[in-house]
Design a protein around this motif. Structure first.
Motif, mmCIF file in Angstrom:
data_model
loop_
_atom_site.group_PDB
_atom_site.id
_atom_site.type_symbol
_atom_site.label_atom_id
_atom_site.label_comp_id
_atom_site.label_asym_id
_atom_site.label_seq_id
_atom_site.Cartn_x
_atom_site.Cartn_y
_atom_site.Cartn_z
ATOM 1 N N VAL A 121 14.532 -6.186 -0.866
ATOM 2 C CA VAL A 121 14.238 -4.835 -1.341
ATOM 3 C C VAL A 121 15.554 -4.118 -1.639
ATOM 4 O O VAL A 121 16.505 -4.193 -0.856
ATOM 5 C CB VAL A 121 13.448 -4.039 -0.278
ATOM 6 N N TYR A 122 15.573 -3.409 -2.771
ATOM 7 C CA TYR A 122 16.725 -2.569 -3.115
ATOM 8 C C TYR A 122 16.248 -1.138 -3.291
ATOM 9 O O TYR A 122 15.232 -0.884 -3.936
ATOM 10 C CB TYR A 122 17.383 -3.032 -4.425
ATOM 11 N N GLN A 123 17.006 -0.218 -2.701
ATOM 12 C CA GLN A 123 16.717 1.196 -2.894
ATOM 13 C C GLN A 123 18.041 1.937 -3.004
ATOM 14 O O GLN A 123 19.028 1.561 -2.364
ATOM 15 C CB GLN A 123 15.907 1.751 -1.728
ATOM 16 N N SER A 124 18.061 2.961 -3.817
ATOM 17 C CA SER A 124 19.274 3.749 -4.025
ATOM 18 C C SER A 124 19.821 4.248 -2.693
ATOM 19 O O SER A 124 19.076 4.540 -1.764
ATOM 20 C CB SER A 124 18.950 4.938 -4.932
ATOM 21 N N VAL A 132 9.743 -7.183 -9.091
ATOM 22 C CA VAL A 132 8.918 -6.011 -9.377
ATOM 23 C C VAL A 132 9.828 -4.789 -9.320
ATOM 24 O O VAL A 132 10.665 -4.664 -8.416
ATOM 25 C CB VAL A 132 7.769 -5.854 -8.350
ATOM 26 N N ASN A 133 9.666 -3.881 -10.280
ATOM 27 C CA ASN A 133 10.549 -2.721 -10.389
ATOM 28 C C ASN A 133 9.777 -1.426 -10.522
ATOM 29 O O ASN A 133 8.806 -1.359 -11.267
ATOM 30 C CB ASN A 133 11.433 -2.842 -11.633
ATOM 31 N N ASN A 134 10.246 -0.403 -9.814
ATOM 32 C CA ASN A 134 9.811 0.961 -10.084
ATOM 33 C C ASN A 134 10.698 1.460 -11.211
ATOM 34 O O ASN A 134 11.923 1.434 -11.090
ATOM 35 C CB ASN A 134 9.988 1.822 -8.833
ATOM 36 N N PRO A 135 10.129 1.916 -12.327
ATOM 37 C CA PRO A 135 10.957 2.319 -13.463
ATOM 38 C C PRO A 135 11.793 3.573 -13.219
ATOM 39 O O PRO A 135 12.717 3.850 -13.972
ATOM 40 C CB PRO A 135 9.939 2.536 -14.584
ATOM 41 N N ALA A 136 11.511 4.343 -12.171
ATOM 42 C CA ALA A 136 12.304 5.539 -11.880
ATOM 43 C C ALA A 136 13.735 5.144 -11.537
ATOM 44 O O ALA A 136 13.980 4.074 -10.978
ATOM 45 C CB ALA A 136 11.679 6.311 -10.722
ATOM 46 N N SER A 137 14.681 6.012 -11.847
ATOM 47 C CA SER A 137 16.096 5.679 -11.643
ATOM 48 C C SER A 137 16.420 5.361 -10.183
ATOM 49 O O SER A 137 17.258 4.507 -9.908
ATOM 50 C CB SER A 137 16.985 6.818 -12.140
ATOM 51 N N THR A 145 0.817 -1.219 0.000
ATOM 52 C CA THR A 145 0.000 0.000 0.000
ATOM 53 C C THR A 145 0.851 1.269 0.000
ATOM 54 O O THR A 145 0.409 2.303 -0.489
ATOM 55 C CB THR A 145 -0.956 0.031 1.208
ATOM 56 N N ALA A 146 2.064 1.189 0.513
ATOM 57 C CA ALA A 146 2.917 2.375 0.580
ATOM 58 C C ALA A 146 3.763 2.572 -0.672
ATOM 59 O O ALA A 146 4.410 3.604 -0.820
ATOM 60 C CB ALA A 146 3.830 2.286 1.795
ATOM 61 N N ASN A 147 3.759 1.608 -1.568
ATOM 62 C CA ASN A 147 4.586 1.702 -2.770
ATOM 63 C C ASN A 147 3.757 1.416 -4.014
ATOM 64 O O ASN A 147 4.106 0.580 -4.841
ATOM 65 C CB ASN A 147 5.763 0.721 -2.669
ATOM 66 N N THR A 148 2.657 2.145 -4.152
ATOM 67 C CA THR A 148 1.761 1.911 -5.280
ATOM 68 C C THR A 148 2.456 2.163 -6.616
ATOM 69 O O THR A 148 2.145 1.506 -7.607
ATOM 70 C CB THR A 148 0.506 2.798 -5.174
ATOM 71 N N ASP A 149 3.429 3.100 -6.637
ATOM 72 C CA ASP A 149 4.142 3.375 -7.888
ATOM 73 C C ASP A 149 4.909 2.148 -8.362
ATOM 74 O O ASP A 149 5.052 1.915 -9.555
ATOM 75 C CB ASP A 149 5.084 4.567 -7.725
ATOM 76 N N VAL A 150 5.393 1.328 -7.440
ATOM 77 C CA VAL A 150 6.107 0.103 -7.804
ATOM 78 C C VAL A 150 5.128 -0.941 -8.324
ATOM 79 O O VAL A 150 5.300 -1.498 -9.413
ATOM 80 C CB VAL A 150 6.875 -0.471 -6.590
ATOM 81 N N PHE A 151 4.082 -1.186 -7.553
ATOM 82 C CA PHE A 151 3.179 -2.285 -7.873
ATOM 83 C C PHE A 151 2.223 -1.962 -9.019
ATOM 84 O O PHE A 151 1.650 -2.861 -9.618
ATOM 85 C CB PHE A 151 2.407 -2.709 -6.620
ATOM 86 N N ASN A 152 2.066 -0.682 -9.337
ATOM 87 C CA ASN A 152 1.209 -0.304 -10.458
ATOM 88 C C ASN A 152 1.997 -0.033 -11.734
ATOM 89 O O ASN A 152 1.425 0.341 -12.754
ATOM 90 C CB ASN A 152 0.377 0.934 -10.102
ATOM 91 N N SER A 153 3.312 -0.206 -11.679
ATOM 92 C CA SER A 153 4.154 0.137 -12.829
ATOM 93 C C SER A 153 3.998 -0.849 -13.980
ATOM 94 O O SER A 153 4.280 -0.515 -15.125
ATOM 95 C CB SER A 153 5.622 0.174 -12.407
ATOM 96 N N GLY A 176 14.107 4.289 -8.077
ATOM 97 C CA GLY A 176 12.932 3.569 -7.617
ATOM 98 C C GLY A 176 13.240 2.280 -6.877
ATOM 99 O O GLY A 176 14.290 1.665 -7.046
ATOM 100 N N LEU A 177 12.292 1.875 -6.070
ATOM 101 C CA LEU A 177 12.374 0.651 -5.283
ATOM 102 C C LEU A 177 12.304 -0.564 -6.197
ATOM 103 O O LEU A 177 11.575 -0.574 -7.177
ATOM 104 C CB LEU A 177 11.200 0.626 -4.301
ATOM 105 N N LYS A 178 13.077 -1.597 -5.841
ATOM 106 C CA LYS A 178 13.047 -2.854 -6.571
ATOM 107 C C LYS A 178 12.824 -3.988 -5.583
ATOM 108 O O LYS A 178 13.366 -3.967 -4.482
ATOM 109 C CB LYS A 178 14.343 -3.060 -7.339
ATOM 110 N N LEU A 179 12.003 -4.970 -5.970
ATOM 111 C CA LEU A 179 11.696 -6.114 -5.118
ATOM 112 C C LEU A 179 12.106 -7.397 -5.822
ATOM 113 O O LEU A 179 11.958 -7.527 -7.036
ATOM 114 C CB LEU A 179 10.199 -6.195 -4.833
ATOM 115 N N ASN A 180 12.594 -8.349 -5.033
ATOM 116 C CA ASN A 180 12.911 -9.673 -5.538
ATOM 117 C C ASN A 180 12.409 -10.661 -4.496
ATOM 118 O O ASN A 180 12.878 -10.653 -3.355
ATOM 119 C CB ASN A 180 14.417 -9.808 -5.749
ATOM 120 N N VAL A 181 11.409 -11.465 -4.857
ATOM 121 C CA VAL A 181 10.765 -12.388 -3.916
ATOM 122 C C VAL A 181 11.070 -13.813 -4.356
ATOM 123 O O VAL A 181 10.894 -14.150 -5.528
ATOM 124 C CB VAL A 181 9.240 -12.173 -3.887
ATOM 125 N N ILE A 182 11.536 -14.642 -3.412
ATOM 126 C CA ILE A 182 11.765 -16.058 -3.707
ATOM 127 C C ILE A 182 11.184 -16.903 -2.578
ATOM 128 O O ILE A 182 11.155 -16.478 -1.425
ATOM 129 C CB ILE A 182 13.260 -16.387 -3.907
#
Length: 199
Positions: A121-124, A48-53, A21-29, A55-61
């Motif tokens: 989670v990866y963030q700049s 899942v990736n936020n396309p912004a330079s 809910t706090a990262n709608t830009d990521v999940f709606n991208s 932006g937050l990136k997720l990797n789920v395994i």
């Protein structure tokens, strides 16, 4: 709430819902890829990736098998990643929730025990995200356990994204330089009893 296992499950779901809910830009991208069919669907992967330079990136395994499984996992970025949610008990990639590890190359061989899962989670490095509840100066409340510098430099950003029902309490002086910014996610709380300087 008196059953520790149920509280643990409740907290895990709350953490994941807050991330969504706090990262709608990521999940709606619409920028994502997945493999849910490895080993007859018993090993799952989702990126899942936020396309912004910045932006937050997720990797789920997740390993849903009853035996350990080893796979090559492709990370979107090298650098420091954060174990946002996990039931791992090891170190590095297999560590617990709240741990940080370094990815030196994008492809990493990872062994998961039966039922083990991780939400990475990866963030700049110039973005600081408050994900807990309580004092600003408590490193455990920040993604990567990193409190922002007292004077936030130009180009950097602070994001207040408290856990559900929590609040961020600015218990120190914080200055936001020209060209930097502070963002409070919708429906999140930031208490500012001390000095917050915005240039």
């Amino acid at each position: 709430m008196s059953d520790p296992a149920r509280v643990q499950l409740y907290n895990a779901y709350a953490r994941l819902i807050n991330l969504r809910t706090a990262n709608t830009d990521v999940f709606n991208s619409g920028n994502f890829d997945f493999d849910f069919y490895d080993n007859n669907g018993l090993f799952k992967r989702l990126r899942v990736n936020n396309p912004a330079s910045n932006g937050l990136k997720l990797n789920v395994i997740a390993n849903l098998d009853v035996v350990a499984q080893t796979r090559t996992v492709n990370f979107q970025n090298t650098g420091n990643w954060y174990n946002y949610a996990s039931n791992g008990t090891g170190t590095g990639f297999n560590a617990t929730t709240g741990s940080t590890f370094n990815v030196g190359s994008a492809d990493q061989s990872i062994t998961l025990q039966p039922g083990e899962y991780h939400v990475y989670v990866y963030q700049s490095s110039n973005v600081y995200t408050f994900i807990g509840t309580g004092n600003w100066t408590n490193a455990a409340n920040w993604l990567y356990n990193t409190v922002p510098p007292a004077v936030l430099p130009s180009g950097a950003e602070i994001i207040i994204n408290t856990q559900t029902g929590g609040e961020c309490f600015l218990n120190t002086n914080q200055s936001i330089s020209a060209g930097a910014k502070i963002t409070v996610v919708a429906n999140k709380k930031l208490k500012v009893p001390l000095n917050l300087g915005i240039q």
